[in-house]
Enzyme design. Structure first.
Site, PDB file in Angstrom:
ATOM      1  N   GLY A 289       0.703  -1.097  -0.003  1.00  0.00           N
ATOM      2  CA  GLY A 289      -0.044  -0.036   0.094  1.00  0.00           C
ATOM      3  C   GLY A 289       0.865   1.254   0.080  1.00  0.00           C
ATOM      4  N   GLU A 292      -0.727   6.248   1.915  1.00  0.00           N
ATOM      5  CA  GLU A 292      -0.690   7.394   2.681  1.00  0.00           C
ATOM      6  C   GLU A 292       0.958   7.670   2.921  1.00  0.00           C
ATOM      7  OE1 GLU A 292      -3.176   7.323   6.295  1.00  0.00           O
ATOM      8  OE2 GLU A 292      -4.560   6.488   4.843  1.00  0.00           O
TER       9      GLU A 292
END
Ligand code: FES
Ligand code: FES
Lengths: 334, 160
Positions: A289, A292
């Site tokens: 991921g 962020e």
């Protein structure tokens, strides 16, 4: 009084997903009568490109071109279950669920093709272009279009699959407190170069050089786009963004997003992005991921660069001119 | 209250509407005419998402009253492509991945179009200046600046 230069470095580990009551995402895949594939999800595309990535993952798993896949993320009331788009979990959690669902759908598709071709399903392969072929005898083939028509109108089979990817909740061990609160770490390192005006406290970021290790980049251009935008947001967190910019009276703060300061097109630092791909073992096709974390390492890197430039540690964000001047004053007083 | 008749040319087509006095052009385009390419970001003139071109000038449709547009020639991003062929700016935004959520994109393209109409070969600083009234929350602006420079280059290649 002078303009002083400094350089700072920071590195981060960034987890994918979260550990509240468990972290599930569900996906359903089915074929239309003409052999296009629908992926049904409740995971939301916020503009980061989740639909594109899920279409790629489904297409790769079933063995069809990406443009044969449609992703529907329409409705969290009626769709399959997803915890949501946050914690950089979308690609990893939903991607794994889509792989599972697409594998099941592929299996049914091959079984129907096997009946049509009068061969064994395990002897079949896809060409990635919309055809199913007999291994070693590619002249014997059938289009996925015809397989879907047969499944729907002749054989009464549902070319579909279910996927559920769950990272179960991790509880701390009683004795040691050890736990596994997250999975699949991405990594990043940033070097920032700044100029600090020690008279006005103003910081100018000259360059930001970022290296991101994000597993496999499933769509390299979209990864780059995410990282470039994220690096800019990191600078924005470090130096600009706050709902209470003026000290000490809250009344002087902004009242809406028009007064919420962020760097504009004229405030950009020279930005470099390098992507390292170390495919993760539990990620869909090796992905992690990167969401962020792309906006994280710039913040400590800029804080360290400010320290290098003028010798004061600012430990409250954003690093405003006022905070720097106060710190310089305190430093001079000591 | 009596409605006010307005007539203008929108993306080459004659368009007529009855509007309430005080209605913005943004509201008229989106909710009455159905051209949703101009976006309502702030409705107070600070984000640029609603930008359109009126008589060759870049304008914020959220701050423009529809009734003042009588007889005007208005272009929006939805009218840029011709016969299914994307405008060079649209092509460049796609090719350089200059859009993420896409909310700022129509306004950015309008601002860039006015720039390129007047300055076919802009410098980077001129591009930055032209986009400075438009807010983007996703891209970090650099990809958008590159898209505009790319479109300018492809225009001048086609002209040559
Ligand atoms: S909506 Fe018009 S400037 Fe923001
Ligand atoms: S692409 Fe999302 S605001 Fe610009």
């Amino acid at each position: 009084m002078a303009i002083r230069r400094g350089r700072g470095v920071a590195a981060i580990n960034y987890p994918t997903g979260m550990n509240l009551g468990g972290d599930p995402t569900q996906a359903l895949v089915h074929s239309t009568p003409t052999g296009n594939f629908m992926v049904t999800l409740s995971s939301v595309d916020l503009g980061q490109g989740m639909k594109q990535i899920m279409a790629q993952i489904c297409a790769e798993t079933i063995g069809v071109p990406t443009d044969r896949v449609v992703v529907d993320t329409a409705d969290t009331d009626t769709g399959p279950h997803c915890m949501g788009t946050f914690a950089s979990r979308g690609t990893h959690r939903a991607g794994n669920a889509v792989i599972q669902a697409a594998r099941e759908a592929r299996q049914v598709m091959l079984e129907v093709a096997a009946e049509e071709l009068e061969v064994n399903a395990s002897d079949l392969e896809t060409d990635g272009q919309g055809k199913i072929l007999v291994k070693g005898a590619p002249q014997k083939s059938i289009s996925i279009f015809d397989v879907a028509l047969s499944a729907h109108f002749k054989r009464g089979r549902s070319i579909s699959g279910r996927g559920m990817f769950l990272i179960p909740r991790s509880y701390p061990e009683k004795e040691t407190g050890a736990m596994k609160p997250s999975t699949c770490y991405a990594h990043a390192c940033t070097v920032a170069e700044v100029e600090v005006d020690d008279e006005t406290g103003e910081v100018t970021v000259l360059t930001v050089k970022n290296v991101f290790e994000i597993g496999r980049a499933l769509n390299p251009k979209m990864v780059e786009q995410q990282l470039v935008g994220g690096s800019w947001m990191g600078i924005s967190h470090a130096l600009y963004e706050t709902t209470e910019p003026y000290y000490p009276n809250r009344d002087h703060g902004g009242t809406d997003f028009n007064q919420y300061l962020m760097p504009g097109p004229g405030d950009l630092a020279e930005t470099e992005i390098i992507v390292l791909e170390r495919p993760s073992a539990d990620g869909p096709y090796g992905a992690k991921g990167p969401g962020e974390m792309c906006a994280n390492p710039q913040i400590p890197a800029v804080a360290n660069a400010v320290f290098d430039a003028v010798g004061v540690r600012i430990d409250t964000l954003p690093i405003t001119p006022e905070r720097i001047l106060r710190a310089l004053k305190a430093q001079a007083a000591n | 209250m009596a409605k006010v008749p307005v007539q203008f040319t929108l993306n080459g087509s004659e368009t007529a509407e009855f509007v309430d006095s005080g209605t913005t052009l943004l509201h008229t385009l989106r909710d009455k005419i159905g051209d949703t390419s101009p976006k309502g970001g702030c409705h107070q003139g600070t984000c640029g998402a609603c930008s359109v071109i009126i008589d060759g000038e870049l304008r914020l449709s959220c701050l423009t009253l529809a009734e003042t547009c009588d007889g005007a020639v208005i272009s929006t991003t939805s009218g840029l492509s011709e016969n299914g062929i994307l405008h060079p700016l649209q092509r460049a935004f796609l090719d350089t991945f200059a859009t993420q959520c896409g909310f700022c994109t129509p306004g950015m393209i309008m601002a860039a179009k006015v720039l390129l109409d007047h300055t076919p070969n802009p410098s980077r600083d001129e591009v930055v200046e032209a986009l400075s009234g438009n807010i983007c929350r996703c891209t970090g602006y650099e990809p958008i600046i590159q898209a505009v420079l790319t479109a300018a280059r492809s225009n001048s290649q086609n002209a040559a």
